[in-house]
Design a protein around this motif. Structure first.
Motif, short mmCIF file in Angstrom:
data_model
loop_
_atom_site.label_atom_id
_atom_site.label_comp_id
_atom_site.label_asym_id
_atom_site.label_seq_id
_atom_site.Cartn_x
_atom_site.Cartn_y
_atom_site.Cartn_z
N TYR A 1 -0.99 -9.19 -3.83
CA TYR A 1 -0.89 -7.81 -3.41
C TYR A 1 -2.28 -7.17 -3.38
O TYR A 1 -3.12 -7.41 -4.24
CB TYR A 1 -0.01 -7.02 -4.37
N GLY B 1 1.45 2.81 -1.39
CA GLY B 1 1.92 1.43 -1.29
C GLY B 1 0.78 0.42 -1.34
O GLY B 1 -0.40 0.76 -1.51
N TYR C 1 -0.15 -3.95 0.21
CA TYR C 1 0.24 -4.90 1.25
C TYR C 1 -0.11 -6.31 0.81
O TYR C 1 -0.91 -6.55 -0.09
CB TYR C 1 -0.45 -4.58 2.59
N ARG C 2 0.55 -7.27 1.50
CA ARG C 2 0.25 -8.68 1.35
C ARG C 2 -0.02 -9.25 2.74
O ARG C 2 0.61 -8.83 3.71
CB ARG C 2 1.41 -9.44 0.71
N VAL D 1 2.31 -7.28 5.51
CA VAL D 1 3.53 -6.58 5.10
C VAL D 1 3.16 -5.49 4.11
O VAL D 1 2.57 -5.77 3.06
CB VAL D 1 4.54 -7.55 4.44
N THR D 2 3.46 -4.27 4.47
CA THR D 2 3.19 -3.13 3.60
C THR D 2 4.46 -2.77 2.84
O THR D 2 5.54 -2.70 3.42
CB THR D 2 2.71 -1.92 4.42
N GLU D 3 4.32 -2.55 1.54
CA GLU D 3 5.46 -2.24 0.69
C GLU D 3 5.12 -1.06 -0.20
O GLU D 3 3.94 -0.83 -0.52
CB GLU D 3 5.82 -3.44 -0.20
N PRO D 4 6.12 -0.31 -0.62
CA PRO D 4 5.85 0.77 -1.58
C PRO D 4 5.55 0.18 -2.95
O PRO D 4 5.96 -0.93 -3.27
CB PRO D 4 7.16 1.57 -1.58
N HIS D 5 4.82 0.94 -3.75
CA HIS D 5 4.54 0.50 -5.11
C HIS D 5 5.84 0.43 -5.92
O HIS D 5 6.80 1.16 -5.66
CB HIS D 5 3.58 1.47 -5.81
N SER D 6 5.84 -0.48 -6.86
CA SER D 6 6.96 -0.59 -7.80
C SER D 6 6.47 -0.08 -9.16
O SER D 6 5.87 -0.82 -9.94
CB SER D 6 7.41 -2.07 -7.90
N CYS E 1 1.68 0.21 -11.08
CA CYS E 1 2.51 -0.61 -10.19
C CYS E 1 2.70 -1.98 -10.82
O CYS E 1 1.74 -2.63 -11.25
CB CYS E 1 1.85 -0.74 -8.82
N ASP F 1 3.39 -4.65 -9.34
CA ASP F 1 2.93 -5.73 -8.47
C ASP F 1 1.41 -5.81 -8.36
O ASP F 1 0.82 -6.87 -8.57
CB ASP F 1 3.54 -5.57 -7.07
#
Length: 400
Positions: free
Chosen positions: A186, A193, A195-196, A205-210, A232, A234
């Protein structure tokens, strides 16, 4: 009479092969035809002889040609006929005759053939190279050739190779969409967010933070926001968030012997008026601390316990507010019951109705202005025993 004799002679001559001619004058001198000359060709009709006597036009009967093959002009094949040169062996008349197409004979050869775009294969004819005759035509039966396969990646299609015994091959596409990406770690982007990125096709691929539950940096109070740090799970990115002020507090949780600027205060009082709007007293602050209690002037106050005649616990608000105050007091074994007066300004309200379990409970709502203090004043009832009680005070925000 002479004519009859001549006719009879002519008939007799016909039987014996001679023809007798009589002159117009009736002479009996005989004329024998000579048919030993050349044949006269009548084309396709046949051939004949004319009498060799120049003055005679008699001809013998027409005889059919005796045709013989003398040479092939065009050769026949399996689809078209040929042409043969012919000649009469008697008169030399020439003609042609048509040769019929060759009779076709097929046989199964050893070679398998197929069409590149077809689904079948067959054995070709062993007699003719290109006659098109098919033997034992059947559907292809493919077997996979793993060593010829080209693997797919998420960036490009691949394929497997299948081959039939006849030599026909088939490529079966492996769609690149069926191959999973090979994403790296990540990478933080923003607070919104991370991305990977795929190591093969560079797909991102962009994702929101966890976010985790966060760690409190500054605890909230009844009056002020707190602050916490969230991380986060991740990518490790951190952000801060405010924590809303508390909607409820309790004396037991906020009690402190140190002057830390909180709203609670403690001490002893001298009473000059007891009830209604004539309540008057002089607060005497505690002069000592003993680790977990305010001590002074015969009063000791802890988080949930106090003793002494005329003790008070007070709460000072920091802004205009309406609060709900719930108080519970319980008689200590062998001790006196404590009456409680809630005091706003110089107005006091008395609370002293204990239930059968020696517990006093009440809730009051107060609207206070910034800097105003609400007092809970404890005074022992008459009777023997110690001047002490167990108590609890809860304050919550109420709607204005």
């Amino acid at each position: 009479m002479m004519r009859k004799i001549a006719s009879a002679i002519t008939a007799l001559a016909a039987l014996c092969g001679s023809v007798f001619c009589f002159t117009a004058c009736g002479d009996t001198e005989a004329h024998v035809h000579d048919f030993s000359g050349s044949w006269v060709n009548t084309e396709a009709g046949g051939h004949y002889h004319i009498c060799a006597d120049a003055d005679c036009t008699e001809k013998d009967g027409i005889i059919a040609h005796t045709m013989e093959d003398v040479g092939q002009l065009t050769a026949p094949d399996t689809e078209n006929g040929g042409l043969m040169q012919t000649r009469c062996s008697v008169c030399g008349y020439e003609d042609t005759r048509v040769l019929p197409p060759l009779e076709v004979t097929h046989s199964k050869g050893e070679h398998l053939a197929y069409d590149n775009d077809g689904a079948t294969h067959w054995y070709v004819c062993g007699e003719h190279a290109d006659c098109g005759q098919r033997f034992e035509e059947a559907a292809h039966l493919f077997e996979e050739r793993p060593e010829q396969a080209v693997p797919a990646s998420c960036a490009e299609d691949g394929y497997t190779v299948w081959e039939c015994v006849c030599g026909a091959t088939e490529h079966r596409i492996i769609d690149k969409e069926t191959v999973p990406h090979s994403y790296g770690g990540y990478v933080n982007d923003t607070d919104n967010g991370h991305y990977r990125e795929c190591n093969v096709c560079l797909d991102k691929v962009t994702e929101p933070h966890s976010w985790d539950e966060g760690v409190t940096v500054t605890p909230p109070t009844f009056w002020e926001d707190g602050e916490k740090t969230l991380t986060c799970n991740d990518c490790g990115h951190e952000k801060t968030e405010s924590i809303s002020p508390l909607t409820q507090i309790s004396h037991a949780e906020e009690f402190s012997v140190e002057d830390n600027g909180n709203c609670w205060s403690y001490g002893k009082f001298d009473i000059t008026g007891w009830d209604g709007d004539n309540f008057q007293y002089t607060a005497i602050p505690a002069t000592q601390t003993s680790g977990d209690a305010y001590v002074g002037e015969g009063v000791e106050i802890k988080a949930a316990w106090l003793s002494g005649s005329g003790a008070f616990v007070a709460y000072t608000v920091k802004e205009d507010i309406t609060i709900s105050v719930s108080v519970t007091a319980k008689q200590v074994d062998g001790g006196k019951r404590m009456d409680i007066r809630t005091v706003q300004g110089n107005v006091a309200k008395f609370h002293g109705d204990y239930n059968a379990d020696s517990i006093l409970q009440f809730t009051e709502v107060y609207t206070l202005t910034a800097g105003e203090t609400l007092y809970m004043v404890f005074s022992p009832q008459a009777g023997e025993g110690f001047e002490q009680t167990e108590f609890g005070i809860n304050i919550s925000k109420a709607a204005l």
